[in-house]
Write an enzyme that holds these catalytic residues in place. Structure first.
Site, short mmCIF file in Angstrom:
data_model
loop_
_atom_site.label_atom_id
_atom_site.label_comp_id
_atom_site.label_asym_id
_atom_site.label_seq_id
_atom_site.Cartn_x
_atom_site.Cartn_y
_atom_site.Cartn_z
N SER A 144 0.83 -1.20 0.00
CA SER A 144 0.00 0.00 0.00
C SER A 144 0.87 1.25 0.00
O SER A 144 1.99 1.25 0.54
CB SER A 144 -0.90 0.03 1.24
OG SER A 144 -1.53 1.29 1.39
N TYR A 165 -2.30 0.18 10.15
CA TYR A 165 -2.34 -0.31 8.77
C TYR A 165 -1.03 -0.01 8.05
O TYR A 165 -0.46 -0.88 7.38
CB TYR A 165 -3.51 0.34 8.04
CG TYR A 165 -3.59 0.04 6.56
CD1 TYR A 165 -4.12 -1.17 6.11
CD2 TYR A 165 -3.17 0.97 5.62
CE1 TYR A 165 -4.21 -1.45 4.76
CE2 TYR A 165 -3.26 0.70 4.26
CZ TYR A 165 -3.78 -0.51 3.83
OH TYR A 165 -3.86 -0.78 2.48
#
Length: 243
Positions: A144, A165
C-alpha cells in the site's frame, strides 16, 4: 501439461481488488482459487468466473487459523499437487480515521499485523511444498501507498495516517525481502506491489481519482506472471520498482 493454479486471499467482494486479480489470472489460463474467511462469500464470485468459462474454486481460508491453512494446503495438494501463484491480497484497515502514531490502538495494530504480516508469512510456510512443486512459482504481496509514509521518512511533525495499517504494510514489504532471500536458490520469485489508490469501496465513497480495480490489478498480475529472468525481493508501484 499440468493446470496452472493461483490462490488469491481476500476475495470476498465483487468490487474488491482480489476478485479483479482473480479474473485477470483466470483470463491468463490459471485455475484460480478464491479464498475468504467465509467460503460462502467467495463462492458466488467463483461461480461468476465459471459462468464466464473460467476455471475457479472457492476455498475457506482464515489467516489467523494456522490449522485451517494446513487443511487448505492438504486440500490443494490432493486436488492440484502444486501451486504456481500465491497472491497475498487480504487486508484490514482497522484505524482508517487515526491520524497520529501516538493515538494508535494496539488491538488495531495486532489485527493489522495478523492479516498483513503474520498471516502471509504463515500461509507461505504452509503452502511452500506446493509452491516448490510448481516449475517456477510466484508470490505477490499486495502492499500500500501508506507504507511509503514510513519507508521514505516522515517530515518532522508530519502525522502517520492509519498507523497500524501503515506499519503492517511496511512490515509486509520487509517480509517480501526476507522471503525472497530465503528462496534465492529456488525458481520462486517474491515481490510486493503497491496498487495505488483503488476504487474498491463504493459504499464508503471512493475518491473520484481512485483507479478502477481492474487497472490496479494489472501490476499485481504482471508480478504474478514474471518470466524466469524477472526480479525478486522488489516493491513495485505503477509498474516500476519503488525500492
Amino acid at each position: 501439461m499440468a493446470t496452472k493454479t493461483a490462490l488469491i486471499t481476500g476475495t470476498s467482494r465483487s468490487a474488491g481488488l482480489g476478485f479483479a486479480v482473480a479474473r485477470q489470472l483466470a483470463e491468463h489460463g490459471y485455475h484460480v482459487i478464491l479464498t475468504a474467511r467465509d467460503q460462502s462469500a467467495a463462492e458466488p464470485l467463483a461461480e461468476r468466473l465459471r459462468q464466464d468459462g473460467h476455471a475457479a474454486t472457492a476455498l475457506r481460508l482464515d489467516l489467523s487459523d494456522r490449522a485451517g491453512m494446513d487443511e487448505a494446503a492438504h486440500h490443494l495438494a490432493e486436488t492440484f499437487g502444486h501451486l504456481d501463484v500465491l497472491v497475498n491480497n487480504a487486508s484490514v484497515m482497522p484505524d482508517f480515521r487515526v491520524l497520529d502514531a501516538l493515538d494508535a490502538d494496539m488491538d488495531a495494530l495486532r489485527s493489522a499485523m495478523d492479516v498483513s504480516v503474520i498471516g502471509p508469512w504463515a500461509l507461505t510456510q504452509a503452502l511452500l511444498p506446493l509452491l516448490t512443486a510448481a516449475p517456477a512459482a510466484r508470490i505477490v504481496n499486495v502492499s500500500s501507498l501508506s507504507a511509503q509514509q514510513i519507508a521514505t521518512g516522515l517530515d518532522l511533525g508530519a502525522p502517520l495516517r492509519s498507523p497500524a495499517y501503515s506499519m503492517a504494510k511496511y512490515m509486509l514489504n520487509a517480509l517480501t525481502t526476507v522471503l525472497a532471500r530465503a528462496l534465492a536458490d529456488t525458481p520462486i520469485l517474491v515481490n510486493a506491489v503497491d496498487p495505488g489508490n483503488t476504487a474498491t469501496h463504493p459504499e464508503r465513497g471512493d475518491d473520484a481519482s481512485d483507479r478502477p480495480a481492474a487497472e490496479s490489478a494489472y501490476d499485481i498480475v504482471k508480478a504474478a506472471t514474471l518470466g524466469a529472468d524477472g526480479p525478486t525481493g522488489q516493491l513495485f508501484a505503477d509498474g516500476r520498482s519503488a525500492a
